[in-house]
Design a protein around this motif. Sequence first.
Motif, PDB file in Angstrom:
ATOM      1  N   HIS A 165       0.830  -1.205   0.000  1.00  0.00           N
ATOM      2  CA  HIS A 165       0.000   0.000   0.000  1.00  0.00           C
ATOM      3  C   HIS A 165       0.869   1.262   0.000  1.00  0.00           C
ATOM      4  O   HIS A 165       0.633   2.190  -0.767  1.00  0.00           O
ATOM      5  CB  HIS A 165      -0.923  -0.041   1.220  1.00  0.00           C
ATOM      6  CG  HIS A 165      -1.961   1.017   1.258  1.00  0.00           C
ATOM      7  ND1 HIS A 165      -2.958   1.131   0.311  1.00  0.00           N
ATOM      8  CD2 HIS A 165      -2.175   2.023   2.138  1.00  0.00           C
ATOM      9  CE1 HIS A 165      -3.726   2.164   0.609  1.00  0.00           C
ATOM     10  NE2 HIS A 165      -3.262   2.715   1.720  1.00  0.00           N
ATOM     11  N   ARG A 190       4.747   8.275   4.929  1.00  0.00           N
ATOM     12  CA  ARG A 190       4.392   8.257   6.363  1.00  0.00           C
ATOM     13  C   ARG A 190       2.889   8.439   6.565  1.00  0.00           C
ATOM     14  O   ARG A 190       2.287   7.772   7.401  1.00  0.00           O
ATOM     15  CB  ARG A 190       5.157   9.347   7.101  1.00  0.00           C
ATOM     16  CG  ARG A 190       6.617   9.013   7.289  1.00  0.00           C
ATOM     17  CD  ARG A 190       7.338  10.053   8.138  1.00  0.00           C
ATOM     18  NE  ARG A 190       8.735   9.725   8.212  1.00  0.00           N
ATOM     19  CZ  ARG A 190       9.711  10.479   7.708  1.00  0.00           C
ATOM     20  NH1 ARG A 190       9.432  11.620   7.127  1.00  0.00           N
ATOM     21  NH2 ARG A 190      10.962  10.095   7.806  1.00  0.00           N
ATOM     22  N   ARG A 191       2.307   9.346   5.780  1.00  0.00           N
ATOM     23  CA  ARG A 191       0.867   9.586   5.903  1.00  0.00           C
ATOM     24  C   ARG A 191       0.087   8.329   5.533  1.00  0.00           C
ATOM     25  O   ARG A 191      -0.812   7.910   6.251  1.00  0.00           O
ATOM     26  CB  ARG A 191       0.425  10.751   5.015  1.00  0.00           C
ATOM     27  CG  ARG A 191      -1.082  11.009   5.072  1.00  0.00           C
ATOM     28  CD  ARG A 191      -1.519  12.139   4.150  1.00  0.00           C
ATOM     29  NE  ARG A 191      -1.037  12.021   2.794  1.00  0.00           N
ATOM     30  CZ  ARG A 191      -1.559  11.235   1.851  1.00  0.00           C
ATOM     31  NH1 ARG A 191      -2.588  10.451   2.126  1.00  0.00           N
ATOM     32  NH2 ARG A 191      -1.067  11.221   0.627  1.00  0.00           N
ATOM     33  N   VAL A 192       0.458   7.719   4.431  1.00  0.00           N
ATOM     34  CA  VAL A 192      -0.246   6.518   3.982  1.00  0.00           C
ATOM     35  C   VAL A 192      -0.078   5.379   4.980  1.00  0.00           C
ATOM     36  O   VAL A 192      -1.037   4.675   5.284  1.00  0.00           O
ATOM     37  CB  VAL A 192       0.228   6.103   2.565  1.00  0.00           C
ATOM     38  CG1 VAL A 192      -0.269   4.739   2.180  1.00  0.00           C
ATOM     39  CG2 VAL A 192      -0.231   7.142   1.549  1.00  0.00           C
ATOM     40  N   SER A 242       0.384   5.623   8.170  1.00  0.00           N
ATOM     41  CA  SER A 242      -0.425   5.916   9.364  1.00  0.00           C
ATOM     42  C   SER A 242      -1.911   5.689   9.116  1.00  0.00           C
ATOM     43  O   SER A 242      -2.658   5.433  10.052  1.00  0.00           O
ATOM     44  CB  SER A 242      -0.184   7.346   9.843  1.00  0.00           C
ATOM     45  OG  SER A 242      -0.800   8.275   8.979  1.00  0.00           O
ATOM     46  N   GLU A 243      -2.348   5.774   7.858  1.00  0.00           N
ATOM     47  CA  GLU A 243      -3.745   5.568   7.504  1.00  0.00           C
ATOM     48  C   GLU A 243      -4.052   4.133   7.074  1.00  0.00           C
ATOM     49  O   GLU A 243      -5.188   3.791   6.806  1.00  0.00           O
ATOM     50  CB  GLU A 243      -4.140   6.522   6.370  1.00  0.00           C
ATOM     51  CG  GLU A 243      -4.054   7.978   6.755  1.00  0.00           C
ATOM     52  CD  GLU A 243      -4.218   8.916   5.568  1.00  0.00           C
ATOM     53  OE1 GLU A 243      -4.281   8.444   4.415  1.00  0.00           O
ATOM     54  OE2 GLU A 243      -4.277  10.132   5.804  1.00  0.00           O
ATOM     55  N   THR A 244      -3.026   3.302   7.000  1.00  0.00           N
ATOM     56  CA  THR A 244      -3.194   1.918   6.562  1.00  0.00           C
ATOM     57  C   THR A 244      -4.044   1.148   7.561  1.00  0.00           C
ATOM     58  O   THR A 244      -3.800   1.230   8.760  1.00  0.00           O
ATOM     59  CB  THR A 244      -1.811   1.235   6.400  1.00  0.00           C
ATOM     60  OG1 THR A 244      -1.068   1.965   5.421  1.00  0.00           O
ATOM     61  CG2 THR A 244      -1.951  -0.199   5.957  1.00  0.00           C
ATOM     62  N   PRO A 245      -5.023   0.398   7.082  1.00  0.00           N
ATOM     63  CA  PRO A 245      -5.869  -0.376   8.003  1.00  0.00           C
ATOM     64  C   PRO A 245      -5.035  -1.295   8.902  1.00  0.00           C
ATOM     65  O   PRO A 245      -4.048  -1.889   8.436  1.00  0.00           O
ATOM     66  CB  PRO A 245      -6.751  -1.210   7.063  1.00  0.00           C
ATOM     67  CG  PRO A 245      -6.757  -0.440   5.784  1.00  0.00           C
ATOM     68  CD  PRO A 245      -5.412   0.218   5.690  1.00  0.00           C
ATOM     69  N   SER A 246      -5.425  -1.410  10.143  1.00  0.00           N
ATOM     70  CA  SER A 246      -4.653  -2.185  11.094  1.00  0.00           C
ATOM     71  C   SER A 246      -4.607  -3.672  10.724  1.00  0.00           C
ATOM     72  O   SER A 246      -3.685  -4.371  11.115  1.00  0.00           O
ATOM     73  CB  SER A 246      -5.210  -2.024  12.503  1.00  0.00           C
ATOM     74  OG  SER A 246      -6.551  -2.437  12.555  1.00  0.00           O
TER      75      SER A 246
END
Length: 66
Positions: free
Chosen positions: A31, A55-57, A59-63
């Motif tokens: 991703h 970094r933004r992506v 941090s937004e990546t589904p757990s």
Amino acid sequence: MFDTATAALSRAILDEICESVSGHETGAKAHVASAILEAAAKGATSPDSLKSIGRRVLSETPSMWR
């Protein structure tokens, strides 16, 4: 598609951003890689901008991907 320098920069940034991500978490890495490559294809080739996007992506990546 990309010149050698852009490809190497993208890979180095991906490695840096995902250094804390487990090797088994390929979904998260894919991703982030996709987002970095998409940004580079649109002309964002400065290391700072690609790192910020990565970094933004991440941090937004589904757990479930991490």
